[in-house]
Write a protein that holds these residues in place. Structure first.
Motif, PDB file in Angstrom:
ATOM      1  N   GLY A   1       2.280 -13.185  13.583  1.00  0.00           N
ATOM      2  CA  GLY A   1       1.551 -11.754  13.529  1.00  0.00           C
ATOM      3  C   GLY A   1       2.420 -11.302  12.703  1.00  0.00           C
ATOM      4  N   GLU A   2       2.659 -12.270  11.416  1.00  0.00           N
ATOM      5  CA  GLU A   2       3.292 -11.620  10.447  1.00  0.00           C
ATOM      6  C   GLU A   2       2.018 -11.736   9.147  1.00  0.00           C
ATOM      7  N   PHE A   3       2.501 -11.130   7.804  1.00  0.00           N
ATOM      8  CA  PHE A   3       1.183 -11.660   7.346  1.00  0.00           C
ATOM      9  C   PHE A   3       1.613 -10.440   5.696  1.00  0.00           C
ATOM     10  N   GLU A   4       1.737 -11.703   4.455  1.00  0.00           N
ATOM     11  CA  GLU A   4       2.230 -11.263   3.454  1.00  0.00           C
ATOM     12  C   GLU A   4       0.535 -10.603   2.577  1.00  0.00           C
ATOM     13  N   GLY A   5       1.004  -9.913   1.768  1.00  0.00           N
ATOM     14  CA  GLY A   5       0.371  -9.289   0.787  1.00  0.00           C
ATOM     15  C   GLY A   5       0.887  -9.115  -0.490  1.00  0.00           C
ATOM     16  N   ARG A   6       0.404  -8.009  -1.244  1.00  0.00           N
ATOM     17  CA  ARG A   6       1.001  -7.217  -2.326  1.00  0.00           C
ATOM     18  C   ARG A   6       0.103  -6.287  -2.994  1.00  0.00           C
ATOM     19  N   THR A   7       0.822  -5.427  -3.907  1.00  0.00           N
ATOM     20  CA  THR A   7       0.226  -4.003  -4.528  1.00  0.00           C
ATOM     21  C   THR A   7      -0.759  -4.655  -5.847  1.00  0.00           C
ATOM     22  N   THR A   8      -1.971  -4.146  -5.569  1.00  0.00           N
ATOM     23  CA  THR A   8      -2.143  -4.888  -6.900  1.00  0.00           C
ATOM     24  C   THR A   8      -2.269  -3.258  -7.845  1.00  0.00           C
ATOM     25  N   ALA A   9      -2.574  -3.650  -9.756  1.00  0.00           N
ATOM     26  CA  ALA A   9      -2.501  -2.377 -10.325  1.00  0.00           C
ATOM     27  C   ALA A   9      -4.299  -1.857  -9.988  1.00  0.00           C
ATOM     28  N   PRO A  10      -5.009  -2.040 -10.123  1.00  0.00           N
ATOM     29  CA  PRO A  10      -6.227  -1.440  -9.424  1.00  0.00           C
ATOM     30  C   PRO A  10      -6.317  -0.434  -8.548  1.00  0.00           C
ATOM     31  N   TYR A  11      -5.747  -0.181  -7.824  1.00  0.00           N
ATOM     32  CA  TYR A  11      -5.830   0.313  -6.497  1.00  0.00           C
ATOM     33  C   TYR A  11      -3.800   1.157  -6.148  1.00  0.00           C
ATOM     34  N   ALA A  12      -3.856   0.884  -7.215  1.00  0.00           N
ATOM     35  CA  ALA A  12      -2.946   2.181  -7.495  1.00  0.00           C
ATOM     36  C   ALA A  12      -2.737   3.777  -7.554  1.00  0.00           C
ATOM     37  N   ASN A  13      -1.885   4.227  -6.885  1.00  0.00           N
ATOM     38  CA  ASN A  13      -2.052   6.587  -7.395  1.00  0.00           C
ATOM     39  C   ASN A  13      -0.841   6.818  -8.123  1.00  0.00           C
ATOM     40  N   MET A  14      -0.319   7.899  -7.756  1.00  0.00           N
ATOM     41  CA  MET A  14       0.626   7.760  -8.698  1.00  0.00           C
ATOM     42  C   MET A  14       1.497   7.646  -8.636  1.00  0.00           C
ATOM     43  N   VAL A  15       2.012   7.697  -6.837  1.00  0.00           N
ATOM     44  CA  VAL A  15       3.686   6.779  -5.703  1.00  0.00           C
ATOM     45  C   VAL A  15       2.251   6.014  -5.424  1.00  0.00           C
ATOM     46  N   GLY A  16       2.856   4.619  -5.217  1.00  0.00           N
ATOM     47  CA  GLY A  16       2.152   3.816  -4.668  1.00  0.00           C
ATOM     48  C   GLY A  16       0.954   3.241  -4.233  1.00  0.00           C
ATOM     49  N   PRO A  17       0.338   2.857  -3.839  1.00  0.00           N
ATOM     50  CA  PRO A  17      -0.650   2.346  -3.752  1.00  0.00           C
ATOM     51  C   PRO A  17      -1.441   3.613  -2.906  1.00  0.00           C
ATOM     52  N   PHE A  18      -3.070   3.495  -3.532  1.00  0.00           N
ATOM     53  CA  PHE A  18      -3.782   4.293  -2.705  1.00  0.00           C
ATOM     54  C   PHE A  18      -3.284   3.805  -0.615  1.00  0.00           C
ATOM     55  N   GLY A  19      -3.748   5.142  -0.193  1.00  0.00           N
ATOM     56  CA  GLY A  19      -3.400   5.341   0.902  1.00  0.00           C
ATOM     57  C   GLY A  19      -4.136   4.249   1.777  1.00  0.00           C
ATOM     58  N   GLY A  20      -6.305   4.472   1.360  1.00  0.00           N
ATOM     59  CA  GLY A  20      -6.829   3.950   1.856  1.00  0.00           C
ATOM     60  C   GLY A  20      -6.778   2.402   1.589  1.00  0.00           C
ATOM     61  N   ILE A  21      -5.855   1.940   0.143  1.00  0.00           N
ATOM     62  CA  ILE A  21      -5.935   0.573   0.604  1.00  0.00           C
ATOM     63  C   ILE A  21      -5.042   0.389   1.934  1.00  0.00           C
ATOM     64  N   THR A  22      -4.060   0.617   1.842  1.00  0.00           N
ATOM     65  CA  THR A  22      -2.598   0.523   2.601  1.00  0.00           C
ATOM     66  C   THR A  22      -3.413   0.364   3.908  1.00  0.00           C
ATOM     67  N   ALA A  23      -4.669   1.625   4.208  1.00  0.00           N
ATOM     68  CA  ALA A  23      -5.384   1.255   5.528  1.00  0.00           C
ATOM     69  C   ALA A  23      -5.929   0.870   6.302  1.00  0.00           C
ATOM     70  N   ALA A  24      -7.115  -0.445   4.600  1.00  0.00           N
ATOM     71  CA  ALA A  24      -7.734  -0.587   5.043  1.00  0.00           C
ATOM     72  C   ALA A  24      -6.860  -2.626   5.201  1.00  0.00           C
ATOM     73  N   THR A  25      -6.213  -2.838   4.448  1.00  0.00           N
ATOM     74  CA  THR A  25      -5.369  -3.659   4.478  1.00  0.00           C
ATOM     75  C   THR A  25      -4.316  -4.480   5.915  1.00  0.00           C
ATOM     76  N   LEU A  26      -4.476  -2.657   6.920  1.00  0.00           N
ATOM     77  CA  LEU A  26      -3.553  -3.222   7.949  1.00  0.00           C
ATOM     78  C   LEU A  26      -4.909  -3.445   8.900  1.00  0.00           C
ATOM     79  N   VAL A  27      -6.283  -3.214   9.051  1.00  0.00           N
ATOM     80  CA  VAL A  27      -7.527  -3.360   9.057  1.00  0.00           C
ATOM     81  C   VAL A  27      -7.724  -4.636   9.151  1.00  0.00           C
ATOM     82  N   ARG A  28      -7.466  -5.443   8.430  1.00  0.00           N
ATOM     83  CA  ARG A  28      -7.326  -6.777   8.160  1.00  0.00           C
ATOM     84  C   ARG A  28      -6.712  -7.484   8.379  1.00  0.00           C
ATOM     85  N   ALA A  29      -5.107  -7.155   7.968  1.00  0.00           N
ATOM     86  CA  ALA A  29      -4.684  -7.741   9.399  1.00  0.00           C
ATOM     87  C   ALA A  29      -5.016  -8.023  10.330  1.00  0.00           C
ATOM     88  N   VAL A  30      -5.016  -7.222  11.473  1.00  0.00           N
ATOM     89  CA  VAL A  30      -5.463  -7.263  12.814  1.00  0.00           C
ATOM     90  C   VAL A  30      -6.687  -8.215  12.740  1.00  0.00           C
TER      91      VAL A  30
END
Lengths: 271, 271
Positions: B22-51
């Motif tokens: 149940g573990e997955f590795e990913g990485r942040t990407t420059a196109p989806y950067a927000n002012m600090v860290g990644p866009f919250g939507g891309i994080t949520a999308a990546t969690l859905v993808r993991a499941v």
């Protein structure tokens, strides 16, 4: 003369015994029974209470999401609360309720320390007569937990023999019965007093149960103290029904017009 | 002739390597950067993808709640997904994203198998001109992630030099840029494209960040396939601002008028 002091049934229902390491034991109580298992609102309230009792907690509830994963049997349960991250002014909690080896309920909560900011309410408090001018509704005897609430429906009362309703909106004054000063656990439970909207729309009993409930707390300890044990105004409405699920959103207002919570839930149904 | 096939930046951003259990590795990407860290939507999308990638999964996303517990640093992260309970037609997941020893994000999700039921939509699709008749908005260059979306605002465009707005409502046609057929992860990300409502109300930049985001999925694989890569209609509005937090609710509609998601979030702010 002997004076017998009895705890309020709500306080009995959310009573927890600390087991150490973020674990607490509680038990279901008959007054808050639903058709199957306990009223979802009392379960959510008990999870909030568990975090409040943990010595590591900072601040007050800001939000909670409760997932009703499986039925809760009559009897004892264990709640495990763990802070997954503590920041300067917010703290994230992961919460699990189990009975034996079975997970019955999962939740995440955010607690936080509030400070004054710009404030504005964009939604409007529903315009209804004051609580004393709205009749107290008779509620179905067969569901125990409703006996712990006094409900005065201004709109959208539950009436399972009624015609199908064009709107799922309900607006009601509601308080604990007997009266009890409002606090975060009781406000959490109140966020779930709105029966499944599908029954209002179809005018009949429909098998339905909350899958996940989210509560956003706008109330502060001061607004709760100001409200005390008087009825609050609740309003709930569905958004979309289809393919076995629907969502409903709710607001709870103080009688002075202060929004106390906004709340949302996804419900499964068969119809 | 050489044809170079490049992955869509969205697919690159949610790409995960299974580590087992149940573990997955990913990485942040420059196109989806927000002012600090990644866009919250891309994080949520990546969690859905993991499941979705977990071999134990049953059905499609029904709901997800994502708690943004702490900042996500540029680079690698690990997502752990565990089914906390599997029922006949629903499955509850507990999800944690970590970087080293730090929990950055927690989430719970419900997946399920949908079946036909009574269906009705109580909310109304906003009445706006069709997407081609609404101008594409220029968006702030300094925030990378917005470059991955084409946004056409019918109402409530972000304009940080504007006067304070009396309402926080925004209504816009939006799609991935370049176009990409809609799926559950991209729909999850779209649920968070609505910038913090406090900036619209105050007409200026305000430090703000989502604390917790909940998405209720009304879309089915069929409605997603029918929508494909054409713009969807999004609408967002705040409910209450005060004491450092506010909540906003959103709807996303297919261009045929089918509700795809309803979504809610609580945001911290300083103003």
């Amino acid at each position: 003369m002997t004076k017998i002091i009895t705890a309020h049934p709500f306080d009995t229902a959310i009573e927890l015994t600390p087991l150490g390491d973020g674990e607490f034991e509680g038990r279901t109580t008959a007054p808050y029974a639903n058709m199957v298992g306990p009223f979802g609102g009392i379960t959510a309230a008990t999870l909030v209470r568990a975090v409040q009792l943990d010595p590591r907690v900072i601040g007050d509830p800001v939000s909670i999401t409760v997932n009703y994963a499986g039925p809760i049997a009559e009897g004892a349960f264990v709640i495990s609360v763990q802070p997954s991250r503590t920041n300067r002014s917010t703290q994230h909690w992961s919460i699990t309720m189990t009975q034996g080896d079975e997970v019955t309920t999962t939740a995440t909560a955010v607690f936080g320390i509030r400070r004054g900011t710009w404030t504005d309410t964009e939604i409007a408090m529903p315009e209804v007569p004051p609580a004393p001018d709205v009749a107290v509704s008779a509620l179905p005897d067969m569901i125990s937990w409703v006996g712990n609430y006094e409900m005065r429906f201004a709109e959208g009362a539950v009436d399972l023999g009624a015609a199908a309703a064009p709107s799922s909106a309900s607006t009601l004054w509601v308080r604990d019965e007997p009266p009890r000063p409002l606090d975060f656990p009781s406000l959490t439970a109140l966020s779930d007093v709105f029966f499944p909207r599908v029954m209002l729309r179809l005018g009949r009993f429909v098998p339905a149960g909350t899958i996940t409930l989210t509560v956003y707390f706008h109330a502060t300890p001061d607004t709760l103290a100001a409200q005390s044990d008087r009825p609050v105004l609740g309003r709930a409405r569905a958004q979309h029904f289809g393919n076995g699920f629907f969502d409903q959103s709710a607001e709870i207002w103080s009688d002075a017009g202060v929004p106390l919570v906004t709340s949302h839930q996804l419900v499964y149904f068969k119809a």
